[in-house]
Design a protein around this motif. Structure first.
Motif, short mmCIF file in Angstrom:
data_model
loop_
_atom_site.label_atom_id
_atom_site.label_comp_id
_atom_site.label_asym_id
_atom_site.label_seq_id
_atom_site.Cartn_x
_atom_site.Cartn_y
_atom_site.Cartn_z
N THR A 101 0.83 -1.20 0.00
CA THR A 101 0.00 0.00 0.00
C THR A 101 0.87 1.26 0.00
O THR A 101 0.49 2.28 0.56
CB THR A 101 -0.94 0.03 1.23
N THR A 102 2.01 1.20 -0.65
CA THR A 102 2.95 2.31 -0.63
C THR A 102 2.37 3.55 -1.29
O THR A 102 1.93 3.51 -2.44
CB THR A 102 4.27 1.92 -1.33
N HIS A 103 2.36 4.63 -0.55
CA HIS A 103 1.90 5.93 -1.02
C HIS A 103 2.82 6.96 -0.36
O HIS A 103 2.64 7.29 0.82
CB HIS A 103 0.43 6.14 -0.63
N PRO A 104 3.85 7.44 -1.07
CA PRO A 104 4.87 8.29 -0.45
C PRO A 104 4.35 9.46 0.39
O PRO A 104 4.91 9.72 1.46
CB PRO A 104 5.70 8.77 -1.64
N PRO A 105 3.29 10.18 -0.03
CA PRO A 105 2.84 11.28 0.83
C PRO A 105 2.45 10.83 2.24
O PRO A 105 2.57 11.59 3.19
CB PRO A 105 1.63 11.84 0.08
#
Length: 152
Positions: A101-105
């Motif tokens: 579920t990688t989402h940098p923000p």
């Protein structure tokens, strides 16, 4: 569609998404119910690079939720120290990577939550409701963009 047109349309959509959240926030009794700073970076991904794995609905919603949950757990049970800020952020990155579920923000969430003293209610608003608004607007925008602007 040309890169220039896409860039302007994506910017307009990002403006509308943050505008909706800011308007909803202005109607709330206290600020920060619908809007948080990491959402500015989320709209870059959702509207600017919609095909990216990092911009997919699951990543936006769960990435924000998991990292925010870690931030709230740390502020509640561990406290805010330089080492705990670092550890919470690192655990957020690990959790997003392990759950795909990688989402940098969302990496900013533990820092934001711990430095501003947020509570469990922050998980619902702005984290879950705000990220869902961005995702829904992103899905609508991208469907309209494909239908009307990307002709074969």
């Amino acid at each position: 569609m040309s890169k220039t047109i896409f860039s302007f349309v994506a910017g307009i959509a990002a403006t509308l998404a943050i505008g909706v959240l800011a308007y909803l926030d202005s109607l709330s009794i206290s600020p920060g119910v619908w809007l948080m700073a990491p959402f500015g970076a989320s709209v870059v991904l959702v509207f600017g690079v919609p095909a990216s794995p990092l911009a997919q609905p699951k990543n936006v919603i769960l990435g924000h939720f998991f990292t925010a949950l870690i931030g709230v757990i740390f502020i509640t049970y561990v406290g805010v120290q330089p080492w705990s800020l670092a550890l919470a952020t690192g655990l957020g990155v690990t959790t997003m990577l392990l759950t795909k579920t990688t989402h940098p923000p969302a990496g900013a969430n533990p820092i934001l939550i711990m430095l501003t003293g947020q509570s469990w209610s922050f998980l619902l608003t702005p984290v879950l409701l705000g990220s869902c608004v961005i995702v829904v607007l992103g899905l609508v925008f991208n469907k309209l963009r494909v239908l009307y602007l990307e002709k074969p």
